[in-house]
Design an enzyme around this catalytic site. Sequence first.
Site, short mmCIF file in Angstrom:
data_model
loop_
_atom_site.label_atom_id
_atom_site.label_comp_id
_atom_site.label_asym_id
_atom_site.label_seq_id
_atom_site.Cartn_x
_atom_site.Cartn_y
_atom_site.Cartn_z
N PHE A 208 0.83 -1.17 -0.09
CA PHE A 208 0.16 0.05 -0.17
C PHE A 208 0.97 1.16 -0.35
O PHE A 208 0.41 2.35 -0.37
CB PHE A 208 -0.95 0.17 1.20
CG PHE A 208 -0.03 -0.03 2.65
CD1 PHE A 208 0.60 0.70 3.12
CD2 PHE A 208 0.10 -1.26 3.00
CE1 PHE A 208 1.31 0.94 4.23
CE2 PHE A 208 0.67 -1.52 4.41
CZ PHE A 208 1.38 -0.48 4.83
N ASP B 230 -8.68 -9.06 4.91
CA ASP B 230 -7.18 -9.13 4.63
C ASP B 230 -6.54 -9.44 6.21
O ASP B 230 -5.67 -8.55 6.77
CB ASP B 230 -6.56 -7.98 4.10
CG ASP B 230 -5.29 -8.04 3.60
OD1 ASP B 230 -4.82 -9.23 3.32
OD2 ASP B 230 -4.55 -6.90 3.41
#
Length: 636
Positions: A340, A457
């Site tokens: 990310f 996740d």
Amino acid sequence: MHPNLFPAYFIFFIISVHVHTSLCAENEQYLNCSTRVQCANMEISYPFWGGNRPGYCGHPGFELSCDGDAPEFTMMEVSYRVRDINNASRTLTVARADFWNDYCPQKYINTTLNVTLFSYSTWYPRLTLYYGCPPSIQGLPHAFICSSGTTNITGYLATNDTTLVTCNNSLTVPVSQSAADAIENSNGSSIGLLTAALNNGFGLVWAANYSLCQRCVASGGQCGYKSSTNEFTCYCRDKPYASTCQQKAFFFFFCSFFVSFNPKLWLRVTNLLSSAFGIVAVIYGMISCIKRKFSSAKTDDRNVEAFLRSYGSLAPKRYSYSDIKKMTNSLACKLGQGGFGSVYKGEISDGHLVAVKLLSELKSNGEAFINEVDSISRTCHVNIVTLLGFCYEGPKRALVYEFMPNGSLDKFISHKESPNHENLNLEWKTIFQIAVGIARGLEYLHSGCTTRILHLDIKPHNILLDEDFCPKISDFGLAKLCQRKESIISMTGARGTVGYIAPEVFCRNFGGVSHKSDVYSYGMLVLEMVGGRKNNIDVQESNASEIYFPDWIYENLEQGKCQLLLQVTTDKEQEIARKMIIVSMWCIQTNPSNRPSISKVVEMLEGSLQSLEIPPKPFLFSPIMSGQDSSTQLVS
């Protein structure tokens, strides 16, 4: 009266009469709910009600009895004394009423929370009290006597998972860690310590329409609940609204008065206002056309800004990118790196440390940003990380979180990857508490919020640990929101991380994606915690690459070889390891319907080992074969 003013005067007269009638009819509810009333020895407000506070001023499940010397409420057939209420942190301290200055209850009922209303404010060890036991049991020094009519009943106190099959009844109750330690370390009688521990009680966090109530109060209303529709209600000065007050009444009153007082002046004012409105409408139309012309290039920005506007003043604090650079000292201290982006250590103006997640400009998008902010803004739980603010400035996007001194769980699982070979071993007691805390956090996401949140996740990188090793679930970029009644969600493609992703997420032949998909990821995470290594297997065997991590763990379970995992030195540690393995094996069953709910997982972890059945062996091939990296992320 000027004849041209009659229609306007008549309209405003009708509106003012209607508004005035509404104000008079509903004002009583607003006034009643805006007044804090005394309940026993403390003042109460939303979501609590009872005594002189009407039921529509509170939330179902928060009714207090105000007749005694302390407020009391009933949850899951057990009454609790309220010792303290903290509205700022939405916490209360409670003690079981049947144990107040006593340890001999009339009914043997375990302490169980209604997770849709409450969660524990921190981790609490549980005492197990046994009743109707033989007069003397070897190895249990904490004995007590209860009188039942003319008969004395022998009882015992256990601070661990010891199961006394020779006793007639038992129940569990949470107490503070210090109280449990004091009882455990006491050499003589622990009855005085037991009474003090039960009286001191434990902390709870409530979650009764928190975000809606914040919006209501910010708009000038008072929070309440309409039992006829089973919905939150915002009581305002004029009438009830679904979420926030719409302050229009005084404008209508003013207009009505102004028309009757000076009709000629009102005619000039209305003409002027009509012209102004026309000009504003034209300008607004031009701006709308310009925006539509460039909308295809700014979809993400528009969606995010609209989302932030919908939150109004209740949105997390918005920082500029220069604020982000300042709080992180120009990104000087990097805490970690992921797909990310990067995480940096920072400090905000009040001196508190923060963790700033700077999203990658190549991989960040409006949907992921909205997912993270929207999901986590709906939460408030001791096992969910707190979002303090964000930055959304062109391509610069960052999320500001509370700082977790012990970092992520990942570094405590893979010992070999720790810098300088530092000793990062955790005690089995701490490992177990972390597993229970993660399960409670997921339980809150699945059934404690108004909207069910699927994280999708769950992995060690996304579990953060505070200074006391209390786990907090983080990174909601892949989360999905759905109604509680929805068992299966619609999702195109796969999302998650290889090694933790449930079979049904990447192949719909295994079933639909649901809250059971998070349960699977949780099971794989717990297996790693027990095994003390990554789930891509690193055992000292020639055929290690062909071994599926859960298979290896399952074989150890069948052969009773928990000592081959993390170092197990005592029977208690052996019991904890075996319990965690059994529960996690249930969680990773290939068929989602065979997996327990996360609420059942919490119950299994907090129950006795003897009550757990060994599950069937999962029959899925490893998704990490052929040398794939377990950190590979699949996002659609």
